[in-house]
Design a protein around this motif. Structure first.
Motif, mmCIF file in Angstrom:
data_model
loop_
_atom_site.group_PDB
_atom_site.id
_atom_site.type_symbol
_atom_site.label_atom_id
_atom_site.label_comp_id
_atom_site.label_asym_id
_atom_site.label_seq_id
_atom_site.Cartn_x
_atom_site.Cartn_y
_atom_site.Cartn_z
ATOM 1 N N GLU A 135 -6.947 0.656 38.209
ATOM 2 C CA GLU A 135 -7.452 -0.491 37.924
ATOM 3 C C GLU A 135 -6.495 -1.710 37.677
ATOM 4 O O GLU A 135 -6.933 -2.795 38.008
ATOM 5 C CB GLU A 135 -8.371 -0.357 36.517
ATOM 6 C CG GLU A 135 -9.433 0.643 36.483
ATOM 7 C CD GLU A 135 -10.023 0.962 35.307
ATOM 8 O OE1 GLU A 135 -10.006 0.008 34.177
ATOM 9 O OE2 GLU A 135 -10.660 2.205 34.968
ATOM 10 N N ARG A 136 -5.248 -1.297 37.166
ATOM 11 C CA ARG A 136 -4.459 -2.547 37.091
ATOM 12 C C ARG A 136 -3.033 -1.814 36.897
ATOM 13 O O ARG A 136 -2.612 -0.484 37.236
ATOM 14 C CB ARG A 136 -4.531 -2.835 35.486
ATOM 15 C CG ARG A 136 -4.583 -1.726 34.538
ATOM 16 C CD ARG A 136 -4.839 -2.034 32.994
ATOM 17 N NE ARG A 136 -4.378 -0.957 32.007
ATOM 18 C CZ ARG A 136 -4.640 -0.980 30.914
ATOM 19 N NH1 ARG A 136 -5.160 -2.024 30.157
ATOM 20 N NH2 ARG A 136 -4.280 0.110 29.951
ATOM 21 N N ALA A 137 -2.016 -2.599 36.997
ATOM 22 C CA ALA A 137 -0.776 -2.290 37.181
ATOM 23 C C ALA A 137 -0.075 -2.878 35.653
ATOM 24 O O ALA A 137 -0.394 -4.086 35.262
ATOM 25 C CB ALA A 137 -0.054 -2.834 38.207
ATOM 26 N N VAL A 177 0.531 -7.404 32.717
ATOM 27 C CA VAL A 177 -0.585 -6.590 33.212
ATOM 28 C C VAL A 177 -0.886 -7.412 34.458
ATOM 29 O O VAL A 177 -1.200 -8.688 34.553
ATOM 30 C CB VAL A 177 -1.671 -6.235 32.300
ATOM 31 C CG1 VAL A 177 -2.729 -5.560 33.106
ATOM 32 C CG2 VAL A 177 -1.277 -5.200 31.208
ATOM 33 N N LEU A 178 -1.462 -6.457 35.448
ATOM 34 C CA LEU A 178 -2.080 -7.263 36.660
ATOM 35 C C LEU A 178 -3.242 -6.492 36.932
ATOM 36 O O LEU A 178 -3.138 -5.353 37.144
ATOM 37 C CB LEU A 178 -1.276 -7.480 37.883
ATOM 38 C CG LEU A 178 -1.537 -8.044 39.166
ATOM 39 C CD1 LEU A 178 -1.861 -9.397 39.205
ATOM 40 C CD2 LEU A 178 -0.546 -7.752 40.108
ATOM 41 N N GLU A 179 -4.432 -7.248 37.295
ATOM 42 C CA GLU A 179 -5.526 -6.492 37.719
ATOM 43 C C GLU A 179 -5.371 -6.048 39.083
ATOM 44 O O GLU A 179 -5.137 -6.796 40.013
ATOM 45 C CB GLU A 179 -6.990 -7.403 37.450
ATOM 46 C CG GLU A 179 -7.131 -7.638 35.886
ATOM 47 C CD GLU A 179 -7.368 -6.336 35.077
ATOM 48 O OE1 GLU A 179 -7.972 -5.391 35.526
ATOM 49 O OE2 GLU A 179 -6.841 -6.279 34.188
ATOM 50 N N LEU A 180 -5.895 -5.017 39.548
ATOM 51 C CA LEU A 180 -5.889 -4.410 40.847
ATOM 52 C C LEU A 180 -7.089 -4.216 41.393
ATOM 53 O O LEU A 180 -8.167 -4.475 40.589
ATOM 54 C CB LEU A 180 -5.278 -3.022 40.947
ATOM 55 C CG LEU A 180 -3.890 -2.856 40.452
ATOM 56 C CD1 LEU A 180 -3.308 -1.371 40.630
ATOM 57 C CD2 LEU A 180 -2.926 -4.071 41.408
ATOM 58 N N PRO A 181 -7.252 -4.543 42.745
ATOM 59 C CA PRO A 181 -6.452 -4.613 43.694
ATOM 60 C C PRO A 181 -6.002 -5.756 43.844
ATOM 61 O O PRO A 181 -6.315 -6.762 43.614
ATOM 62 C CB PRO A 181 -7.279 -4.106 45.096
ATOM 63 C CG PRO A 181 -8.541 -4.480 44.757
ATOM 64 C CD PRO A 181 -8.762 -4.276 43.138
#
Length: 184
Positions: A135-137, A177-181
Protein backbone atom coordinates in the motif's frame (compact mmCIF):
# COMPACT_ATOMS: atom_id res chain seq x y z
CA UNK A 1 24.68 11.07 -20.41
CA UNK A 2 21.17 10.74 -19.00
CA UNK A 3 18.97 8.03 -17.57
CA UNK A 4 18.12 7.10 -21.19
CA UNK A 5 21.66 5.72 -21.45
CA UNK A 6 21.24 3.21 -18.62
CA UNK A 7 19.54 -0.16 -18.41
CA UNK A 8 17.52 -1.06 -15.32
CA UNK A 9 17.41 -4.65 -14.10
CA UNK A 10 15.48 -6.32 -11.26
CA UNK A 11 17.33 -8.81 -9.03
CA UNK A 12 16.35 -11.11 -6.19
CA UNK A 13 18.18 -11.43 -2.88
CA UNK A 14 20.30 -14.38 -3.97
CA UNK A 15 21.69 -12.52 -6.96
CA UNK A 16 22.01 -9.29 -4.94
CA UNK A 17 24.47 -11.05 -2.64
CA UNK A 18 26.76 -11.72 -5.60
CA UNK A 19 26.77 -7.97 -6.37
CA UNK A 20 27.74 -6.80 -2.89
CA UNK A 21 31.24 -5.70 -3.94
CA UNK A 22 29.91 -3.66 -6.87
CA UNK A 23 27.12 -2.21 -4.73
CA UNK A 24 29.67 -1.17 -2.09
CA UNK A 25 31.86 0.52 -4.71
CA UNK A 26 28.90 2.45 -6.15
CA UNK A 27 27.79 3.39 -2.63
CA UNK A 28 31.27 4.72 -1.79
CA UNK A 29 31.39 6.72 -5.01
CA UNK A 30 27.94 8.19 -4.36
CA UNK A 31 29.19 9.54 -1.02
CA UNK A 32 32.68 10.45 -2.20
CA UNK A 33 34.40 8.09 0.23
CA UNK A 34 36.88 5.24 -0.16
CA UNK A 35 35.32 1.81 -0.74
CA UNK A 36 36.95 0.37 2.39
CA UNK A 37 36.03 3.17 4.82
CA UNK A 38 33.73 2.71 7.83
CA UNK A 39 30.66 4.21 6.12
CA UNK A 40 30.95 1.70 3.27
CA UNK A 41 31.65 -1.17 5.67
CA UNK A 42 28.49 -0.25 7.61
CA UNK A 43 26.54 -0.21 4.34
CA UNK A 44 27.80 -3.70 3.49
CA UNK A 45 26.75 -5.03 6.92
CA UNK A 46 23.26 -3.49 6.58
CA UNK A 47 22.87 -4.76 3.02
CA UNK A 48 23.81 -8.35 3.93
CA UNK A 49 21.11 -8.38 6.63
CA UNK A 50 18.52 -6.85 4.32
CA UNK A 51 19.12 -9.41 1.55
CA UNK A 52 17.49 -11.96 3.88
CA UNK A 53 14.38 -9.90 4.66
CA UNK A 54 10.96 -10.73 3.21
CA UNK A 55 10.04 -8.85 0.06
CA UNK A 56 13.64 -7.91 -0.71
CA UNK A 57 14.12 -6.45 -4.18
CA UNK A 58 17.03 -4.76 -5.95
CA UNK A 59 17.05 -2.69 -9.14
CA UNK A 60 20.40 -1.83 -10.68
CA UNK A 61 21.23 0.83 -13.27
CA UNK A 62 24.06 0.09 -15.67
CA UNK A 63 25.74 2.10 -18.39
CA UNK A 64 27.24 -0.68 -20.44
CA UNK A 65 28.78 -3.02 -17.90
CA UNK A 66 29.36 -0.31 -15.23
CA UNK A 67 27.01 -0.21 -12.24
CA UNK A 68 26.03 3.47 -11.98
CA UNK A 69 23.27 3.19 -9.38
CA UNK A 70 20.93 0.96 -7.47
CA UNK A 71 17.88 0.92 -5.23
CA UNK A 72 16.76 -1.79 -2.86
CA UNK A 73 14.50 -2.50 0.05
CA UNK A 74 12.24 -4.98 1.81
CA UNK A 75 8.76 -5.41 3.26
CA UNK A 76 8.10 -4.64 6.93
CA UNK A 77 6.95 -7.75 8.85
CA UNK A 78 3.52 -8.14 10.40
CA UNK A 79 2.99 -6.96 13.94
CA UNK A 80 5.06 -4.52 15.94
CA UNK A 81 8.07 -3.27 14.02
CA UNK A 82 11.18 -1.47 15.10
CA UNK A 83 10.80 0.83 12.09
CA UNK A 84 8.13 3.07 13.68
CA UNK A 85 9.52 2.85 17.25
CA UNK A 86 9.56 6.24 18.96
CA UNK A 87 8.37 8.25 15.96
CA UNK A 88 7.36 11.79 16.89
CA UNK A 89 4.81 13.16 16.52
CA UNK A 90 3.19 9.85 17.38
CA UNK A 91 0.88 8.70 14.57
CA UNK A 92 -2.40 6.85 14.97
CA UNK A 93 -2.52 3.16 15.85
CA UNK A 94 -3.92 2.51 12.37
CA UNK A 95 -0.93 4.22 10.75
CA UNK A 96 1.50 2.03 12.72
CA UNK A 97 -0.24 -1.27 11.90
CA UNK A 98 1.86 -3.61 9.78
CA UNK A 99 0.36 -6.66 8.09
CA UNK A 100 3.45 -8.08 6.41
CA UNK A 101 2.24 -6.72 3.07
CA UNK A 102 1.42 -3.09 3.86
CA UNK A 103 4.74 -1.20 3.82
CA UNK A 104 7.88 -1.53 1.74
CA UNK A 105 11.09 0.12 2.99
CA UNK A 106 13.16 1.92 0.35
CA UNK A 107 16.36 1.19 2.20
CA UNK A 108 18.93 2.43 -0.32
CA UNK A 109 18.89 4.53 -3.45
CA UNK A 110 22.40 5.43 -4.58
CA UNK A 111 23.83 6.91 -7.76
CA UNK A 112 27.51 7.40 -8.60
CA UNK A 113 28.48 11.09 -8.47
CA UNK A 114 29.11 11.35 -12.24
CA UNK A 115 25.54 10.16 -12.84
CA UNK A 116 23.75 12.27 -10.22
CA UNK A 117 21.24 14.90 -11.39
CA UNK A 118 20.78 13.06 -14.69
CA UNK A 119 17.51 11.26 -13.91
CA UNK A 120 19.07 7.95 -12.86
CA UNK A 121 17.90 8.21 -9.25
CA UNK A 122 14.34 8.99 -10.33
CA UNK A 123 14.39 6.14 -12.85
CA UNK A 124 15.57 3.70 -10.15
CA UNK A 125 12.98 5.05 -7.70
CA UNK A 126 10.09 4.65 -10.11
CA UNK A 127 11.24 1.23 -11.31
CA UNK A 128 11.71 -0.34 -7.89
CA UNK A 129 8.51 1.16 -6.45
CA UNK A 130 6.45 0.60 -9.59
CA UNK A 131 6.91 -3.15 -9.14
CA UNK A 132 5.65 -3.22 -5.54
CA UNK A 133 2.26 -4.51 -4.40
CA UNK A 134 2.28 -2.94 -0.94
CA UNK A 135 0.00 0.00 0.00
CA UNK A 136 2.83 2.36 0.82
CA UNK A 137 6.58 2.79 0.95
CA UNK A 138 8.72 4.39 3.63
CA UNK A 139 12.27 5.65 3.89
CA UNK A 140 14.51 7.25 6.51
CA UNK A 141 17.02 10.05 6.03
CA UNK A 142 19.26 12.14 8.21
CA UNK A 143 17.47 15.26 9.47
CA UNK A 144 19.42 17.62 7.20
CA UNK A 145 20.00 15.26 4.28
CA UNK A 146 20.34 17.02 0.94
CA UNK A 147 18.04 14.38 -0.58
CA UNK A 148 14.99 15.44 1.44
CA UNK A 149 13.81 18.11 -1.03
CA UNK A 150 14.28 15.60 -3.85
CA UNK A 151 12.12 13.01 -2.07
CA UNK A 152 9.46 15.64 -1.40
CA UNK A 153 9.45 16.61 -5.10
CA UNK A 154 8.82 12.92 -5.89
CA UNK A 155 5.73 12.91 -3.66
CA UNK A 156 7.13 11.62 -0.35
CA UNK A 157 5.64 13.12 2.81
CA UNK A 158 7.55 13.53 6.06
CA UNK A 159 5.65 11.79 8.87
CA UNK A 160 7.99 12.30 11.80
CA UNK A 161 11.37 11.73 13.36
CA UNK A 162 12.76 8.73 15.21
CA UNK A 163 15.81 8.52 17.44
CA UNK A 164 18.80 6.68 16.02
CA UNK A 165 20.15 3.56 17.68
CA UNK A 166 23.58 3.29 19.24
CA UNK A 167 26.14 3.06 16.47
CA UNK A 168 23.86 4.62 13.84
CA UNK A 169 25.27 7.21 11.47
CA UNK A 170 22.74 9.84 12.69
CA UNK A 171 21.34 10.42 16.16
CA UNK A 172 17.87 10.84 14.62
CA UNK A 173 16.16 10.06 11.32
CA UNK A 174 13.27 11.67 9.47
CA UNK A 175 10.71 9.16 8.22
CA UNK A 176 8.86 9.65 4.95
CA UNK A 177 5.90 7.79 3.42
CA UNK A 178 4.69 7.50 -0.17
CA UNK A 179 1.41 5.92 -1.19
CA UNK A 180 1.72 3.14 -3.76
CA UNK A 181 1.45 2.34 -6.58
CA UNK A 182 3.89 4.72 -8.24
CA UNK A 183 3.42 5.14 -11.98
CA UNK A 184 6.40 4.38 -14.16
Amino acid sequence: MTSKHVSLTHHDAEFAATLLGELGDAYADAYGVEPGDEKTAAFRRRAEKQFARPGFALVTARAGSRLVGFAFGYTLPAGDTHWWGGVQPEPTVEFLEETGSRTWVLSEIEVRRAWQAKGVGRALHDEVLGARGEERATLATGPDAAAQPVYESWGWQRVGRIPGDEGDYYSAYDLFVLELPVSR
